[in-house]
Design an enzyme around this catalytic site. Structure first.
Site, mmCIF file in Angstrom:
data_model
loop_
_atom_site.group_PDB
_atom_site.id
_atom_site.type_symbol
_atom_site.label_atom_id
_atom_site.label_comp_id
_atom_site.label_asym_id
_atom_site.label_seq_id
_atom_site.Cartn_x
_atom_site.Cartn_y
_atom_site.Cartn_z
ATOM 1 N N HIS A 268 14.283 -29.642 7.847
ATOM 2 C CA HIS A 268 15.030 -29.902 9.093
ATOM 3 C C HIS A 268 15.134 -31.420 9.270
ATOM 4 O O HIS A 268 15.715 -32.098 8.435
ATOM 5 C CB HIS A 268 14.260 -29.194 10.230
ATOM 6 N N HIS A 307 23.572 -26.481 4.202
ATOM 7 C CA HIS A 307 23.352 -26.270 5.634
ATOM 8 C C HIS A 307 23.508 -24.784 5.936
ATOM 9 O O HIS A 307 24.349 -24.131 5.343
ATOM 10 C CB HIS A 307 24.369 -27.074 6.456
ATOM 11 N N ASP A 363 21.927 -35.675 6.973
ATOM 12 C CA ASP A 363 20.782 -36.454 6.513
ATOM 13 C C ASP A 363 21.020 -37.186 5.202
ATOM 14 O O ASP A 363 20.203 -38.005 4.792
ATOM 15 C CB ASP A 363 19.556 -35.533 6.342
HETATM 16 N N1 CMC Z 1 19.697 -27.984 -3.344
HETATM 17 C C1 CMC Z 1 19.806 -27.005 -4.286
HETATM 18 N N2 CMC Z 1 20.060 -25.727 -4.012
HETATM 19 C C2 CMC Z 1 20.221 -25.407 -2.725
HETATM 20 C C3 CMC Z 1 20.135 -26.353 -1.684
HETATM 21 C C4 CMC Z 1 19.870 -27.690 -2.040
HETATM 22 N N3 CMC Z 1 19.777 -28.647 -1.116
HETATM 23 N N4 CMC Z 1 20.336 -25.747 -0.493
HETATM 24 C C5 CMC Z 1 20.555 -24.451 -0.769
HETATM 25 N N5 CMC Z 1 20.490 -24.242 -2.133
HETATM 26 C C6 CMC Z 1 20.730 -22.984 -2.838
HETATM 27 C C7 CMC Z 1 19.542 -22.042 -2.689
HETATM 28 O O1 CMC Z 1 18.627 -22.211 -3.744
HETATM 29 C C8 CMC Z 1 20.239 -20.713 -2.727
HETATM 30 O O2 CMC Z 1 20.583 -20.417 -4.059
HETATM 31 P P1 CMC Z 1 20.476 -18.910 -4.624
HETATM 32 O O3 CMC Z 1 21.496 -18.157 -3.831
HETATM 33 O O4 CMC Z 1 20.769 -19.022 -6.078
HETATM 34 O O5 CMC Z 1 19.065 -18.453 -4.326
HETATM 35 C C9 CMC Z 1 21.548 -20.953 -1.978
HETATM 36 O O6 CMC Z 1 21.821 -22.351 -2.183
HETATM 37 C C10 CMC Z 1 21.475 -20.656 -0.489
HETATM 38 O O7 CMC Z 1 20.394 -21.410 0.060
HETATM 39 P P2 CMC Z 1 19.476 -20.924 1.242
HETATM 40 O O8 CMC Z 1 18.150 -21.580 1.116
HETATM 41 O O9 CMC Z 1 19.528 -19.432 1.334
HETATM 42 O O10 CMC Z 1 20.277 -21.518 2.478
HETATM 43 P P3 CMC Z 1 19.724 -21.679 3.934
HETATM 44 O O11 CMC Z 1 20.881 -21.544 4.842
HETATM 45 O O12 CMC Z 1 18.553 -20.786 4.176
HETATM 46 O O13 CMC Z 1 19.160 -23.178 3.929
HETATM 47 C C11 CMC Z 1 18.956 -25.498 4.191
HETATM 48 C C12 CMC Z 1 19.775 -24.254 4.536
HETATM 49 C C13 CMC Z 1 19.505 -26.708 4.962
HETATM 50 C C14 CMC Z 1 17.490 -25.293 4.608
HETATM 51 C C15 CMC Z 1 19.046 -25.740 2.654
HETATM 52 O O14 CMC Z 1 20.393 -25.949 2.283
HETATM 53 C C16 CMC Z 1 18.165 -26.908 2.199
HETATM 54 O O15 CMC Z 1 16.979 -26.708 1.922
HETATM 55 N N6 CMC Z 1 18.739 -28.152 2.101
HETATM 56 C C17 CMC Z 1 17.951 -29.306 1.749
HETATM 57 C C18 CMC Z 1 17.209 -29.805 2.988
HETATM 58 C C19 CMC Z 1 18.138 -30.500 3.953
HETATM 59 O O16 CMC Z 1 18.944 -31.337 3.574
HETATM 60 N N7 CMC Z 1 17.971 -30.178 5.253
HETATM 61 C C20 CMC Z 1 18.729 -30.824 6.316
HETATM 62 C C21 CMC Z 1 19.596 -29.876 7.052
HETATM 63 S S1 CMC Z 1 20.776 -30.739 8.092
HETATM 64 C C22 CMC Z 1 19.846 -31.460 9.342
HETATM 65 C C23 CMC Z 1 19.291 -30.474 10.266
HETATM 66 O O17 CMC Z 1 20.028 -29.865 11.053
HETATM 67 O O18 CMC Z 1 18.064 -30.292 10.244
#
Ligand code: CMC
Length: 429
Positions: A268, A307, A363
């Protein structure tokens, strides 16, 4: 034709008409469907991480994740970032309308005169280790506010709520600045009421022996724009924490300590810190392909990408890229920018990221700006928490006043052991 969903229970042949309002069905309407003769509670939904469940009705922030749209109270983020200030935007988020000139003057005066911290808060902060993470200091100090302002317990008293709003918006930059000064062993700097919200914050962070801190207008404005972009983002993890904790009717300081704790996590608000660490770790443009390979193999994430809501370019990231150019004109280019731009270029063409709709989020570039402005990476989540305070309190107040809300209490699906008798210690294998 009424807007309803017809559900047929194949086991009994019974049909149910579930009303649809504002694009949602009420989950409790499913309770009339029984899963068996003994079922009293009725059918429920299962939705870990709230992937498809609205927990409230809100008038504050609108997001269209597919189109990359973000609006506060109906105003597009692009217009606010271009023409508003953080304090004006905070007013809009909290009170629903842009302020008149007189309202803005009064609001600014109130905030300016609440920036001082109680001397005992300073003492409390001095108790932290010299290397304490400023976000840990920040969230603990916000929690401690509840002991300094017990009147905050009167959450249904409008005048009391307003007072806590003034205190919180005004004091969070002071707490953040003191946390920073503490971490580098420098004396705390008192607020300067002649300066703007962000100008004063820069003063409390960076003033040395000079009598009056000279604020660079370009950096002051850039920080203000970053604060506007971070002010609210509807039901994210920390805001849901704020609402969830606040639903027990605890005071807003205690609830906000929990919200700040949620923001601290690397998925986050801690992501901007993680981006900088990642860019440093990659170290050079030549090493990017190898890094991308490891991310695709599941050995880590490309921080600052992806996201839950945005499945296109995060509109805040677009604005931040422009702000970065303005800041770098004053500070000189951040050497990590080259790596970030190349990383983005490669990722946006790579099938892994394209098919998963992973784009840069807020970010990805904000950390580069903060670093160029002289902030250490540990301060990045704190810089997120300052403006998000307006969103957290607006969402908290909306929840408190919403007659449909109750104490938050999700259901669970129990999958543990069935009932069994206690086994005395000497009979256990
Ligand atoms: N790098 C590589 N792969 C990713 C990433 C990433 N940053 N984000 C998602 N994926 C992949 C994930 O492995 C999954 O792949 P598969 O379907 O093969 O298992 C797919 O994309 C869907 O990901 P998810 O984890 O189910 O998506 P989510 O909606 O639960 O997670 C997130 C959203 C923001 C937590 C995630 O994209 C992430 O961890 N990003 C990196 C951390 C980040 O930059 N966070 C800041 C968010 S914006 C500021 C805020 O509002 O906090």
């Amino acid at each position: 034709m009424p807007d309803t969903l017809t559900v047929t229970d194949n086991r009994t042949g019974k049909q149910y008409e579930i009303p649809i309002k504002d694009g949602v069905i009420n989950a409790t309407a499913l309770r009339q469907i029984k899963t068996g003769p003994e079922d009293i509670a009725g059918l429920a939904t299962y939705d870990p991480a709230f992937m498809n469940t609205a927990s409230c009705r809100s008038k504050i922030t609108y997001i269209d994740g597919d189109q990359g749209v973000l609006e506060y109270r109906g105003y597009p983020i692009e217009q606010l970032a271009e023409r508003s200030t953080y304090l004006e935007t905070a007013y809009l988020i909290l009170f629903g309308e842009l302020p008149s000139a007189a309202q803005l003057k009064e609001w600014t005066t109130q905030i300016t005169f609440h920036t001082m911290l109680h001397e005992n808060i300073k003492k409390l902060m001095e108790g932290f280790q010299y290397d304490a993470h400023p976000m840990g200091v920040f969230l603990s100090t916000v929690g401690a506010f509840s002991t300094f302002y017990p009147d905050a317990k009167k959450i249904f008293d409008e005048a009391s709520r307003k007072k806590q709003i003034h205190r919180l918006i005004a004091k969070v930059p002071s707490v953040a600045a003191y946390a920073y000064r503490h971490s580098i062993g420098r004396p705390y700097i008192y607020p300067d009421n002649d300066l703007s919200f962000t100008g004063n914050f820069l003063n409390m962070l960076f003033r040395m022996t000079e009598l009056k801190y000279k604020v660079d207008p370009a950096l002051e404005r850039a920080l203000d724009v970053l604060f506007i972009l971070h002010a609210d983002h509807e039901q994210n993890c920390s805001t849901s924490a704020m609402r969830g904790i606040g639903s027990s009717h605890v005071d807003p300081y205690s609830a906000m300590a929990g919200a700040a704790a949620a923001l601290y996590g690397p998925l986050h608000g801690g992501a901007n810190e993680a981006v900088l660490r990642m860019l440093n770790e990659i170290g050079s443009v030549q090493k990017i392909p190898d890094f991308i390979k490891r991310v695709k193999a599941g050995e880590g994430r490309l921080m600052g990408f992806g996201h839950r809501v945005y499945k296109s370019y995060d509109p805040r990231a677009k604005i931040i890229k422009k702000t970065a150019d303005e800041v770098f004109e004053v500070t000189g280019k951040n050497p990590l920018l080259e790596i970030a731009l190349e990383l983005e270029r490669i990722a946006l063409q790579d099938e892994y990221f394209v098919t998963r709709k992973l784009y840069p989020n807020v970010d990805f570039y904000s950390g580069l700006i903060y670093q160029a402005m002289g902030f250490p990476v540990e301060m990045f989540p704190v810089l997120f928490a300052i403006p998000r305070t307006s969103g957290w309190i607006a969402q908290w107040e909306e929840m408190i006043l919403d007659p449909e809300q109750k104490i938050a209490r999700p259901k669970q699906v129990y999958i543990g052991a069935s009932r069994r008798d206690y086994v005395p210690l000497d009979k256990r294998s």
